[in-house]
Design an enzyme around this catalytic site. Sequence first.
Site, PDB file in Angstrom:
ATOM      1  N   TYR A 288       0.834  -1.201   0.000  1.00  0.00           N
ATOM      2  CA  TYR A 288       0.000   0.000   0.000  1.00  0.00           C
ATOM      3  C   TYR A 288       0.865   1.246   0.000  1.00  0.00           C
ATOM      4  CZ  TYR A 288      -4.340  -2.574   0.566  1.00  0.00           C
ATOM      5  OH  TYR A 288      -5.411  -3.392   0.351  1.00  0.00           O
ATOM      6  N   PHE A 301       1.575 -10.227   2.479  1.00  0.00           N
ATOM      7  CA  PHE A 301       1.953 -11.404   1.692  1.00  0.00           C
ATOM      8  C   PHE A 301       0.832 -12.437   1.877  1.00  0.00           C
ATOM      9  CE2 PHE A 301       5.783  -9.094   2.012  1.00  0.00           C
ATOM     10  CZ  PHE A 301       6.677  -9.538   1.049  1.00  0.00           C
ATOM     11  N   ASP A 302      -0.135 -12.404   0.974  1.00  0.00           N
ATOM     12  CA  ASP A 302      -1.317 -13.256   1.146  1.00  0.00           C
ATOM     13  C   ASP A 302      -1.014 -14.732   0.923  1.00  0.00           C
ATOM     14  OD1 ASP A 302      -2.875 -11.135   1.821  1.00  0.00           O
ATOM     15  OD2 ASP A 302      -3.788 -10.880  -0.150  1.00  0.00           O
ATOM     16  N   SER A 303       0.154 -15.032   0.402  1.00  0.00           N
ATOM     17  CA  SER A 303       0.600 -16.420   0.311  1.00  0.00           C
ATOM     18  C   SER A 303       1.519 -16.752   1.485  1.00  0.00           C
ATOM     19  CB  SER A 303       1.316 -16.672  -1.022  1.00  0.00           C
ATOM     20  OG  SER A 303       1.863 -17.958  -1.080  1.00  0.00           O
ATOM     21  N   GLY A 309      -4.292 -20.689   0.234  1.00  0.00           N
ATOM     22  CA  GLY A 309      -5.072 -21.903   0.020  1.00  0.00           C
ATOM     23  C   GLY A 309      -6.012 -22.218   1.163  1.00  0.00           C
ATOM     24  N   GLY A 384      -9.271 -11.695   3.946  1.00  0.00           N
ATOM     25  CA  GLY A 384      -9.675 -10.425   4.524  1.00  0.00           C
ATOM     26  C   GLY A 384     -10.718  -9.737   3.665  1.00  0.00           C
ATOM     27  N   TYR A 386     -10.298  -8.749   0.420  1.00  0.00           N
ATOM     28  CA  TYR A 386     -10.199  -9.007  -1.018  1.00  0.00           C
ATOM     29  C   TYR A 386     -10.578 -10.446  -1.355  1.00  0.00           C
ATOM     30  CZ  TYR A 386      -8.415  -4.896  -3.441  1.00  0.00           C
ATOM     31  OH  TYR A 386      -8.297  -3.675  -4.049  1.00  0.00           O
ATOM     32  N   HIS A 436      -2.692   1.083  -4.146  1.00  0.00           N
ATOM     33  CA  HIS A 436      -1.981  -0.142  -3.781  1.00  0.00           C
ATOM     34  C   HIS A 436      -1.749  -0.975  -5.029  1.00  0.00           C
ATOM     35  CE1 HIS A 436      -6.296  -1.112  -3.596  1.00  0.00           C
ATOM     36  NE2 HIS A 436      -5.949  -2.344  -3.935  1.00  0.00           N
ATOM     37  N   HIS A 438      -1.249  -5.238  -6.463  1.00  0.00           N
ATOM     38  CA  HIS A 438      -1.330  -6.677  -6.231  1.00  0.00           C
ATOM     39  C   HIS A 438      -0.280  -7.315  -7.138  1.00  0.00           C
ATOM     40  CE1 HIS A 438      -5.381  -6.361  -4.301  1.00  0.00           C
ATOM     41  NE2 HIS A 438      -5.475  -5.332  -5.117  1.00  0.00           N
ATOM     42  N   GLU A 485      21.219 -16.342 -14.968  1.00  0.00           N
ATOM     43  CA  GLU A 485      20.151 -15.828 -14.109  1.00  0.00           C
ATOM     44  C   GLU A 485      20.094 -14.305 -14.080  1.00  0.00           C
ATOM     45  OE1 GLU A 485      19.271 -18.648 -10.472  1.00  0.00           O
ATOM     46  OE2 GLU A 485      21.441 -18.411 -10.716  1.00  0.00           O
ATOM     47  N   HIS A 597      -3.616  -0.544  -8.512  1.00  0.00           N
ATOM     48  CA  HIS A 597      -5.014  -0.186  -8.275  1.00  0.00           C
ATOM     49  C   HIS A 597      -5.094   1.231  -7.722  1.00  0.00           C
ATOM     50  CE1 HIS A 597      -9.194  -1.521  -6.568  1.00  0.00           C
ATOM     51  NE2 HIS A 597      -9.265  -0.549  -7.450  1.00  0.00           N
TER      52      HIS A 597
END
Length: 637
Positions: A288, A301-303, A309, A384, A386, A436, A438, A485, A597
């Site tokens: 954000y 960090f939604d993961s 999951g 949450g 989203y 913010h 994503h 790399e 967003h």
Amino acid sequence: MTTTAARTTITHPLDPLTADEITHAARIVRDAQPLGPRARFVTIELREPPKAAVLDGKSNAAIPREAFAIVLDRDSGRTHEAVVDLTAGALRSWTHKPDVQPYFLFEEFADAINAVRSNKEWQAAVRRRGIDDLDTVYVEPQPAGALGLPEHDGRRLMRVLAYRKPHKADYPWAQPLEGLVALLDVQSGEILHIVDEADGAPIPEETCRFDVDSVGPIRTGLKPLEITQPDGVSFEIVGHELRWQNWRMHIGMTPREGLVLHQIAYQENGRLRPVCYRASLAELVVPYAGTSAGQYWRAFFDSGEAAIGRFTNALDHGCDCLGEIVYLDAVLSDEQGEPKAYPNAVCIHEEDFGLLWKHADIFENTSEVRRSRRLVVSFIATVGNYDYAFYWFFYQDGSIEMEVRTTGVVLTQAIATGAAPETATVISRNLAAPNHQHLFCFRLDMDVDGPDNSVYEMSSEPVADRARNPYGNAFRSRAVQLTSERAAQRDIDPYSARYWKVVNASRRNGSGHAVGYTLIPGETTPMMASEDSSAGKRAAFGRHSLWVTPYDPDERYPAGDYPNQHPGGDGLPRWTQADRPLDDTDVVLWYTLGLTHIVRPEDWPIMPVHRAGFALRPWGFFDRNPALDVAPPDHCH
């Protein structure tokens, strides 16, 4: 019509753990280690067998069935990783992981809420805002981030926000108690600090409702739209393997990644040709742009902090999915080491998708047309405020698309009357929504006709030599091999129509081209946060659209195994310092789809779905159009 496919037996070494296996794994760990009363299983999931063993086609009996577990002792704060041999019934390893914080437990969220609600200082801060009924306050724990403060070392932290929720039917985000933030050590239960900085922002009087009874008259006039397949679906599910047209793939789910697809392959002339060994969402971070006391630390960090999951929705027919649907249930572990069922976790169906190909001959008055149908494999998770919907589309011409659809409720901040914040959009009186992003990082373990692949960056450019371009109209496609790399840390360039091609130089199509698949970017932007910001350090993978690494089974997550409160620099930035070669080897693509967003007023009180994604398309993988054999519609003969 809907069908739910039952999953009780192991038919493939990549099948997710069954409920019995989860229970068995937890029992083995408990029997082998003296776990304390507050030891919790963060996860118990399949420890995927070696890739070589799977590709060699070894039988289930020849590949040991193993579970991987993370155990957090909430008393000591110590984290251990366990590897359990389910076949032998033995604990193979028990490894202490110092100075890490695994993703949060549901139990910890509940404890944080209770701790804050019972705190006298917090209660007084709420009452100073004119709220006497504390039951009308909604409390929301969130990951604290990592700000590098010495006093935070060794603590397991959450920040807790508050919103006024005067009516049960309201969603809470309309009335933030701006500037009220509690910092909590969830291990000890101690509230370390309470920030109380209202900055002249009153509690908004706005409401957040969007049910039928709240929005006023409902529009009418739509006639029924029915999707039927009277003869049933055209796909088949055997165990966890999905077969449709010429596509084959294996479906799984993990707590951290959600839906995982293995061994995506295309069958041509009796030969199963691999395309991608493993495809998954490897990380999702939402940084954000706010700078106030209630905003500046937000980068979720939604993961890696929440394990997306675990927030999988139970999908409803006619609501989340439409048509002739087959659902797959999922089983994940809970914090006590018991299996937890997720019904209707994965939705599988077919969709008509308009034209596949067509040509009309005006001189002969003939027309050939084929309609496109696509296979859809999807899941939806709500973290949450989203909601995220993930769709893998498979097409009859050998193309694959991933589409992310974001919706839900935007996070908000209260603002003073007449304020015009620089980093947020005013969406109602005294209410704004911060800018913010994503950033979805997808891990694509490519195996294009086998594991020995190379990666090229493809760009279109004008032919600069006027001797070869006398009329100024000539342009060409330029291929640059990404040989290491560091050279493979790349960014999009829409001005050159940039994309990336994975090729297998040992195999050629009928025209002499090395067989390949391309990664075509869609809407995306890199991370806006500066490199020296907390989010910029922890989610450095978001600085580039593409990273490429040689396959390593231990390199699963682009921000590292434990991004929660990590200072940054782990994952892709650390691994790629070795600058390992990428020529003719087993390569992994890491593609970050970045949505920026800038919230619109039309995104309130609930955001219409925003779609973005990327595509994997064959380039020389076939000799010619592989969809020539699709039958024409009956009435178009």
